[in-house]
Design a protein around this motif. Structure first.
Motif, PDB file in Angstrom:
ATOM      1  N   SER A  34      75.188 -25.043  71.415  1.00  0.00           N
ATOM      2  CA  SER A  34      73.750 -25.207  71.618  1.00  0.00           C
ATOM      3  C   SER A  34      73.284 -24.456  72.849  1.00  0.00           C
ATOM      4  O   SER A  34      72.104 -24.103  72.945  1.00  0.00           O
ATOM      5  CB  SER A  34      73.349 -26.677  71.650  1.00  0.00           C
ATOM      6  OG  SER A  34      74.010 -27.360  72.652  1.00  0.00           O
ATOM      7  N   TYR A  70      72.621 -21.096  71.483  1.00  0.00           N
ATOM      8  CA  TYR A  70      71.422 -21.254  70.637  1.00  0.00           C
ATOM      9  C   TYR A  70      70.154 -21.132  71.493  1.00  0.00           C
ATOM     10  O   TYR A  70      69.196 -20.432  71.133  1.00  0.00           O
ATOM     11  CB  TYR A  70      71.560 -22.628  69.976  1.00  0.00           C
ATOM     12  CG  TYR A  70      70.630 -23.070  68.876  1.00  0.00           C
ATOM     13  CD1 TYR A  70      69.529 -22.334  68.440  1.00  0.00           C
ATOM     14  CD2 TYR A  70      70.869 -24.304  68.242  1.00  0.00           C
ATOM     15  CE1 TYR A  70      68.708 -22.815  67.430  1.00  0.00           C
ATOM     16  CE2 TYR A  70      70.058 -24.789  67.237  1.00  0.00           C
ATOM     17  CZ  TYR A  70      68.957 -24.045  66.844  1.00  0.00           C
ATOM     18  OH  TYR A  70      68.157 -24.541  65.845  1.00  0.00           O
ATOM     19  N   HIS A 110      73.768 -32.806  77.114  1.00  0.00           N
ATOM     20  CA  HIS A 110      74.693 -31.817  76.576  1.00  0.00           C
ATOM     21  C   HIS A 110      76.069 -31.780  77.247  1.00  0.00           C
ATOM     22  O   HIS A 110      77.091 -31.707  76.563  1.00  0.00           O
ATOM     23  CB  HIS A 110      74.031 -30.432  76.587  1.00  0.00           C
ATOM     24  CG  HIS A 110      74.904 -29.355  76.048  1.00  0.00           C
ATOM     25  ND1 HIS A 110      75.418 -28.367  76.835  1.00  0.00           N
ATOM     26  CD2 HIS A 110      75.396 -29.149  74.810  1.00  0.00           C
ATOM     27  CE1 HIS A 110      76.178 -27.576  76.093  1.00  0.00           C
ATOM     28  NE2 HIS A 110      76.174 -28.018  74.866  1.00  0.00           N
ATOM     29  N   PRO A 155      67.900 -27.101  69.985  1.00  0.00           N
ATOM     30  CA  PRO A 155      69.359 -27.191  69.774  1.00  0.00           C
ATOM     31  C   PRO A 155      69.902 -28.617  69.953  1.00  0.00           C
ATOM     32  O   PRO A 155      70.866 -29.006  69.271  1.00  0.00           O
ATOM     33  CB  PRO A 155      69.926 -26.244  70.837  1.00  0.00           C
ATOM     34  CG  PRO A 155      68.832 -25.251  71.071  1.00  0.00           C
ATOM     35  CD  PRO A 155      67.577 -26.062  70.980  1.00  0.00           C
ATOM     36  N   GLN A 156      69.297 -29.393  70.865  1.00  0.00           N
ATOM     37  CA  GLN A 156      69.801 -30.749  71.052  1.00  0.00           C
ATOM     38  C   GLN A 156      69.495 -31.626  69.843  1.00  0.00           C
ATOM     39  O   GLN A 156      70.311 -32.481  69.474  1.00  0.00           O
ATOM     40  CB  GLN A 156      69.219 -31.357  72.333  1.00  0.00           C
ATOM     41  CG  GLN A 156      69.820 -32.703  72.697  1.00  0.00           C
ATOM     42  CD  GLN A 156      71.332 -32.637  72.856  1.00  0.00           C
ATOM     43  OE1 GLN A 156      71.843 -31.923  73.700  1.00  0.00           O
ATOM     44  NE2 GLN A 156      72.066 -33.371  72.009  1.00  0.00           N
ATOM     45  N   TYR A 165      69.302 -30.473  66.794  1.00  0.00           N
ATOM     46  CA  TYR A 165      70.304 -30.003  65.813  1.00  0.00           C
ATOM     47  C   TYR A 165      71.618 -30.758  65.997  1.00  0.00           C
ATOM     48  O   TYR A 165      72.220 -31.257  65.041  1.00  0.00           O
ATOM     49  CB  TYR A 165      70.520 -28.494  65.997  1.00  0.00           C
ATOM     50  CG  TYR A 165      71.677 -27.928  65.202  1.00  0.00           C
ATOM     51  CD1 TYR A 165      71.517 -27.520  63.885  1.00  0.00           C
ATOM     52  CD2 TYR A 165      72.943 -27.816  65.784  1.00  0.00           C
ATOM     53  CE1 TYR A 165      72.587 -27.013  63.158  1.00  0.00           C
ATOM     54  CE2 TYR A 165      74.017 -27.314  65.063  1.00  0.00           C
ATOM     55  CZ  TYR A 165      73.835 -26.915  63.753  1.00  0.00           C
ATOM     56  OH  TYR A 165      74.901 -26.422  63.030  1.00  0.00           O
ATOM     57  N   ASN A 166      72.069 -30.867  67.240  1.00  0.00           N
ATOM     58  CA  ASN A 166      73.322 -31.587  67.517  1.00  0.00           C
ATOM     59  C   ASN A 166      73.221 -33.064  67.174  1.00  0.00           C
ATOM     60  O   ASN A 166      74.159 -33.652  66.632  1.00  0.00           O
ATOM     61  CB  ASN A 166      73.678 -31.470  69.006  1.00  0.00           C
ATOM     62  CG  ASN A 166      74.300 -30.138  69.328  1.00  0.00           C
ATOM     63  OD1 ASN A 166      74.721 -29.416  68.440  1.00  0.00           O
ATOM     64  ND2 ASN A 166      74.347 -29.806  70.601  1.00  0.00           N
TER      65      ASN A 166
END
Lengths: 216, 216
Positions: B10, B13, B110, B173-174, B176-177
């Motif tokens: 990420s 990303y 993250h 991106p976070q 997405y994770n």
């Protein structure tokens, strides 16, 4: 300005150094991170800092009062509004190197070793004291090994050249933490040289945890 | 410019979105984070990135070639040298709020959930799969709860007002994770609204992990 911090918080320690370097006076308030389950989790503080962490800098804007969180965001803010004694170099490329050093500490070491994570390891995952200390030392040593390489490339008297930067503001509190948890720092001569050099300056020495009013 | 990344990272990303938003073309190289114990731990990559993480941006300076690490340092660098489509607002106070949002993800969520930490939990601490997933979800939900409060205060169409900022580059991106690890995102309507809004933009959609050449 009002700074909400805690003597042993290395994120608050970073901001104290920045305030000292720039000669900004801020009224300091202690948020006790341990007593009564942690004052950072209690009203009215959680309204200032929804993440329930220190530090928080409260500033009076033209219109109202605003609370700023995250030490690096606070320090960049201070650096922008008080440009004397700049904490970042002049060129974009040099600034990127300094920020990368700071983030190596702020993203890759400190978040793994702060109080709430150690509490989760011991209380939720029932990790014993030895395994907790091994965890702590693991992230310090892997981060310091990388930082030592970066300092070998870029350091002068300080982390990046011969001027104090944001990188030093992160390095000094992280060394304080490493020593507190008995990490062997002998493999990191550049880190320790810069740490000693910074602590010659009043701005760093006066920001040390033991010198704060709320130190036990 | 050369970007060393990995489709599912990420941090990489975030940088891909920045490059797309600014219309910068960079040659992309995949550093496989799992195969053969992780290519990020092998020469010659470790010389580019001593922390043995992705991403790394390699830029040609006037004099030589320099490798930049840490996604937020890279993005601030790109924002400084390519000022069109700025990723930070104009005022220092607003920039502080945006950086605080970005750092809430980059420092508080993250780092606790990236591959090397999950590997330490399972391999060194022998944490089982269920406890690993609980750990993962714990840090996402505590961070997202705080971010949701900040977005309720500051968001417009995007995380901060109606312009894409650094905060959005970290948020997407976070999310997405979070979805990949089956975190219940229904308590975060502002986060999910901004996430959906960002993904309407080609710069975000084209940076998605599954669209990368090295996606499995």
């Amino acid at each position: 300005m009002k700074l909400y911090g805690y003597w042993r918080s290395s994120a608050a320690y970073r901001v104290r150094i920045a305030l000292n370097l720039k000669g900004i006076s801020a009224e300091q308030f202690s948020v006790h991170l341990v007593r009564d389950g942690g004052e950072q989790h209690q009203a009215p503080y959680i309204d200032l800092n929804p993440l329930e962490l220190v530090p928080t800098l409260v500033v009076d804007d033209e219109l109202d009062t605003e609370a700023l969180s995250q030490s690096l965001a606070i320090i960049e803010y201070l650096d922008e509004i008080y440009p004397q004694a700049p904490l970042l170099p002049a060129s974009a490329l040099e600034r990127a190197h300094v920020r990368a050093m700071a983030l190596t500490i702020a993203c890759e070491i400190h978040p793994l070793n702060n109080l709430r994570v150690l509490q989760y390891l011991t209380q939720t995952l029932s990790i014993d004291e030895a395994a907790k200390n091994t965890w702590y030392q693991h992230w310090v040593t892997s981060g310091f090994a990388a930082l030592e390489v970066l300092l070998a490339r870029h350091s002068g008297r300080y982390s990046f050249g011969n001027t104090v930067t944001l990188a030093d503001l992160c390095l000094v509190p992280q060394v304080y933490n490493a020593q507190r948890f008995n990490v062997d720092v002998t493999p990191y001569p550049n880190i320790m040289r810069v740490w000693a050099e910074c602590n010659q300056l009043d701005a760093f020495a006066d920001a040390a945890p033991e010198r704060q009013a709320d130190a036990i």
